[in-house]
Design an enzyme around this catalytic site. Structure first.
Site, PDB file in Angstrom:
ATOM      1  CD  GLU A 142      -4.530   4.273  -1.355  1.00  0.00           C
ATOM      2  OE1 GLU A 142      -4.698   4.669  -0.191  1.00  0.00           O
ATOM      3  OE2 GLU A 142      -5.395   4.360  -2.242  1.00  0.00           O
ATOM      4  CG  ASN A 193      -4.506  11.459  -5.411  1.00  0.00           C
ATOM      5  OD1 ASN A 193      -3.830  11.489  -6.436  1.00  0.00           O
ATOM      6  ND2 ASN A 193      -5.187  10.387  -5.039  1.00  0.00           N
ATOM      7  CG  ASP A 222      -4.453   8.812 -12.161  1.00  0.00           C
ATOM      8  OD1 ASP A 222      -4.785   8.305 -11.074  1.00  0.00           O
ATOM      9  OD2 ASP A 222      -5.269   9.317 -12.963  1.00  0.00           O
ATOM     10  CG  ASP A 253      -1.941   1.112   1.176  1.00  0.00           C
ATOM     11  OD1 ASP A 253      -3.004   0.889   0.568  1.00  0.00           O
ATOM     12  OD2 ASP A 253      -1.674   2.190   1.748  1.00  0.00           O
TER      13      ASP A 253
END
Length: 405
Positions: free
Chosen positions: A297, A261, A270, A253
Site C-alpha cells: 500500500e 482488507n 484492491d 502510505d
C-alpha cells in the site's frame, strides 16, 4: 484494453501514419537506424547501376552530345546520393533529413530516367520494364513517407506515358498495354507499401504495450519498483544534478490498510489501491512527475524542479484529496481511507555526491514513519540542503488532523 483503440496508437487510413504526431515521431526514431541502413544501401546500389548503365547510352547513341548529357544526369544521381549519405550522418534533425534525402534521390533519379527515355525512345518498352522495377524500389525499399513516395511514383508514371506518347515510337495498343502494366506496378507497390507501413506500426504498438507492461504495476497502472530503480530515479537525480534543480521525493502510505482488507475483503482493498493511485496521478503533473507503486500500500512520487514549499503544497493536496474522496467498491460500499506522507526536498545546487538513491529513499521513508507515528493522516517534510556531507536539516514539519474516527 486493445491498444488499437488508444488515440495515440490510432493509424490514419490514408497516410498510414499514427494520428498522434508525437507517437509517429517516436516510431520514426525507434526505426531510425534501420531506415538509415536501408537508405544507405539503396543509394549506393542505385548510384552504381545508374553509372554502370552509362555504357548502354554510348552503345545506343555513340560518343556524342546526347550521350554526354545523359552521363551528366547519371553523375547527378550519384552526386545526390553521395550528398545524401553525408547529410543523414550530420543532420541534427535525423527524421526530416532522412525524408529529404529519400525524396531528393527519388526525384533526381526519376528525372534522369525520363531524360534517358527522351533520348532513347526506340527502347521505350524496355524502359517501361525498368520503370516498373524503379516504382517497386520507390514504394518499398526507400524509407520515406508513404504519401510522398506515392506522389513521386504516380507523377513519374504519368511523365513516362506522356514521353512515350510524344515520341510516338510505340503503337497505341502497345502504349495502352504498357500503361496498364505500369498501373499494375503502382497498384502492387502501393498495396505492398501500405502493408509494410501498417505491419511496422503494429509491431511498434505491440512493443510499446510490452514495454508498458514491464514498466507498470498491473493493478494500479503506476510505474513499478523495478523501473524506479533502473530508470526513473537515476535519470531524475542525474538531471537535477546536471541542471542544479530541486528534486522532491514523496513517500505515501495508506493508513490502516490491513484493517480495510480484513473488514471489506481483498478485492475491495484492491479497489482502494486503484482509486488512491488515480488520485495521485490526477493531482500530479502528467509527463513531469512520476508515481510509483513501491510495494503493498506504499507509493513513491518523484517531483522534479519542485522545492520545499511546492512539495508541501502538493502533499497537502494529495492528503486532503484522498481523505475527501471515499472509494466505492464493487458492492457499492463507501470505504473511507487516509494516507500519511514523508516529503524530502533536495536542492542539487548545493548537495554533494554523497546523496545517493538509497540515502534519499531511506530519508523519505524515515519521514513517513514519523508521520505515521504522529497519528497518521499527516505529513512530515524535510529539506536536505546538504551544506556539508551527511548534514540533514529539518526545515518544514507539518502535522495535520487525524482521520475522522
Amino acid at each position: 484494453m486493445n491498444s488499437e483503440s488508444i488515440p495515440e496508437f490510432a493509424i490514419d487510413p490514408l497516410r498510414l501514419e499514427f494520428r498522434s504526431a508525437e507517437t509517429e515521431l517516436a516510431f520514426q526514431r525507434h526505426h531510425l537506424d534501420r531506415s538509415r541502413a536501408s537508405l544507405r544501401l539503396t543509394l549506393v546500389f542505385c548510384s552504381v547501376f545508374y553509372l554502370a548503365f552509362a555504357m548502354t547510352d554510348v552503345a545506343v547513341l555513340g560518343y556524342g552530345r546526347e550521350a554526354l548529357i545523359l552521363f551528366v544526369g547519371r553523375m547527378l544521381v550519384a552526386i545526390t546520393a553521395t550528398m545524401g549519405l553525408v547529410l543523414i550522418r550530420k543532420q541534427r534533425e535525423p527524421i526530416a533529413g532522412l525524408w529529404l534525402v529519400a525524396s531528393a534521390a527519388e526525384v533526381v533519379g526519376m528525372a534522369t530516367f525520363m531524360l534517358i527515355v527522351w533520348f532513347r525512345p526506340s527502347e521505350i518498352p524496355w524502359h517501361g520494364m525498368s520503370l516498373c522495377i524503379m516504382l517497386i524500389v520507390v514504394y518499398i525499399f526507400i524509407p520515406n513517407r508513404l504519401i510522398i513516395a506515392k506522389g513521386i511514383a504516380i507523377a513519374s508514371t504519368a511523365a513516362f506515358v506522356l514521353v512515350a506518347v510524344e515520341k510516338g515510337t510505340v503503337p497505341p495498343a502497345g502504349t495502352l498495354t504498357m500503361s496498364m502494366l505500369l498501373l499494375l506496378a503502382n497498384s502492387f507497390g502501393l498495396v505492398a507499401a501500405r502493408r509494410y507501413h501498417r505491419l511496422w506500426r503494429d509491431e511498434y504498438r505491440v512493443l510499446m504495450d510490452l514495454k508498458q507492461v514491464s514498466l507498470r504495476d498491473h493493478l494500479t497502472d503506476c510505474y513499478n519498483r523495478r523501473h524506479l530503480h533502473e530508470t526513473l530515479l537515476p535519470t531524475e537525480i542525474a538531471r537535477a544534478r546536471r541542471y542544479q534543480h530541486w528534486l522532491t521525493m514523496v513517500v505515501c502510505d495508506i493508513d490502516h490498510f490491513k484493517s480495510i482488507n480484513d473488514t471489506h475483503g481483498h478485492q475491495s482493498g484492491d479497489t482502494v489501491l486503484k482509486h488512491i493511485a488515480s488520485v495521485l496521478r490526477a493531482t500530479t503533473r502528467r509527463h513531469v512527475d512520476s508515481v510509483v507503486r513501491y510495494g503493498g500500500e506504499e507509493f513513491l512520487l518523484l517531483l522534479p524542479q519542485t522545492g520545499p514549499d511546492g512539495a508541501s503544497y502538493v502533499a497537502e493536496r494529495l492528503r486532503t484529496s484522498i481523505a475527501g474522496s471515499p472509494t466505492i467498491d464493487g458492492a457499492g460500499r463507501s470505504i473511507e481511507a487516509t494516507a500519511s506522507f514523508g516529503v524530502l526536498a533536495v536542492d542539487f545546487s548545493v548537495v554533494g555526491s554523497d546523496v545517493t538513491e538509497t540515502s534519499l529513499i531511506a530519508a523519505a521513508d524515515a519521514l513517513l514513519y514519523e508521520a505515521k507515528a504522529s497519528g497518521r493522516n499527516s505529513i512530515r517534510s524535510r529539506e536536505w540542503p546538504g551544506e556539508s556531507p551527511g548534514q540533514k536539516v529539518d526545515v518544514l514539519v507539518q502535522t495535520t488532523c487525524e482521520a475522522p474516527g
